[in-house]
Write an enzyme that holds these catalytic residues in place. Structure first.
Site, short mmCIF file in Angstrom:
data_model
loop_
_atom_site.label_atom_id
_atom_site.label_comp_id
_atom_site.label_asym_id
_atom_site.label_seq_id
_atom_site.Cartn_x
_atom_site.Cartn_y
_atom_site.Cartn_z
CB ILE A 115 -0.96 0.01 1.21
CG1 ILE A 115 -0.17 0.12 2.53
CG2 ILE A 115 -1.85 -1.22 1.22
CD1 ILE A 115 -1.05 0.35 3.75
CG HIS A 116 0.43 3.95 2.51
ND1 HIS A 116 -0.83 4.49 2.33
CD2 HIS A 116 0.44 3.46 3.78
CE1 HIS A 116 -1.54 4.35 3.45
NE2 HIS A 116 -0.79 3.73 4.34
CD GLU A 117 4.40 7.01 0.85
OE1 GLU A 117 4.53 8.10 1.41
OE2 GLU A 117 3.99 5.99 1.43
#
Length: 296
Positions: free
Chosen positions: A154-156
């Protein structure tokens, strides 16, 4: 661009918690840098999203980022804000595995937290998978080491991961299959404690909305300051790509389509017995009619 000084019109302070991820940092830091006037002092904390989910279950913060899938569990204590949202539009978290491997029916997988939206959709779609929960920063290494067979990034982390890994599935595709409509993928939003007086709740929502709008209007300056102050974990090029995905013109004001997507998410959860009630979202937002009457 000329900055504005915060005007503290009262001695009241509110705690506001967001994740340390680039989109949340970008959406909040116009306030931290003094670009947005606010009548209340905001004391902010940056913690990973699953920590914030658990904190909201315990009622720890006045305003907080959460995973959208958690909201039905805290809807009596918190109002859902119409701002500070992250949706996926053809993209989202990715499930990765080591290259040239095959997953068995009961494969072992690392997810970023029990209450995250991607975990909810994953559990529905892969009911036989053996799940372990980890900090999202540790998931890639867990897959590489062989501790787990797969992991959802998830995220970056979705932007740049080891070339030893390959994408097995996209949460976006899982969402589309479960949703059966062409709606954006709800990931995360913000909530506000219901015990806060209504006029203040309206003002806080307006402040957070303006912060995103101002940040987008002056994105070059804001991203430069975030990078110079080491407030994000990625480089300038990745930051630009990531903000296009998750902190954009669809982040500051909840749309009709986004509302439909959230109600569909909660319908899916209800149908799979994850929630006890249907969610008509309008009932859980901050009522703004008061402000219209007061200032008319």
């Amino acid at each position: 661009m000329q900055t504005q000084t915060n005007l503290y019109l009262s001695n009241d302070a509110y705690t506001i918690a967001h994740s340390p991820d680039a989109d949340d940092i970008f959406m909040y830091y116009a306030i931290a840098f003094g670009w947005v006037d606010t009548p209340y002092r905001l004391v902010n904390s940056a913690l990973d999203i699953e920590t914030l989910n658990v904190a909201c279950l315990q009622g720890m913060y006045d305003v907080s980022a959460i995973s959208f899938s958690l909201y039905p569990l805290v809807c009596n204590e918190y109002a859902l804000l119409r701002t500070g949202m992250s949706f996926g539009e053809g993209y989202g978290p990715k499930m990765v595995k080591r290259k040239n491997t095959s997953l068995k029916r009961n494969f072992k997988v690392a997810l970023s937290g029990e209450h995250t939206t991607n975990a909810m959709l994953f559990r529905i779609y892969y009911p036989h998978a053996r799940i372990v929960y980890k900090n999202f920063l540790d998931i890639e290494q867990s897959v590489l080491s062989g501790e787990v067979d797969a992991g959802v990034l998830i995220h970056e982390s979705i932007l740049n991961f080891s070339q030893e890994l390959e994408v097995e599935a996209y949460i976006w595709d899982i969402w589309q299959e479960l949703c059966k409509e062409d709606l954006p993928l709800p990931l995360g939003g913000m909530v506000l404690r219901r015990s806060i007086p209504l006029n203040r709740a309206i003002m806080l929502e307006e402040v957070l909305t303006r912060a995103i709008q101002i940040g987008l209007r002056h994105q070059d300056i804001l991203t430069k300051m975030l990078l110079e102050n080491n407030l994000v974990r990625i480089n300038a090029k990745e930051l630009d790509i990531y903000l296009q995905l998750y902190a954009n013109e669809h982040s500051h004001t909840l749309s009709i389509e986004q509302t439909r997507a959230l109600e569909k998410l909660y319908e899916i959860g209800y149908n799979h017995k994850l929630y006890k009630q249907h969610m008509e979202l309008e009932k859980y937002l901050i009522p703004t009619e008061y402000a219209k009457v007061r200032y008319s």
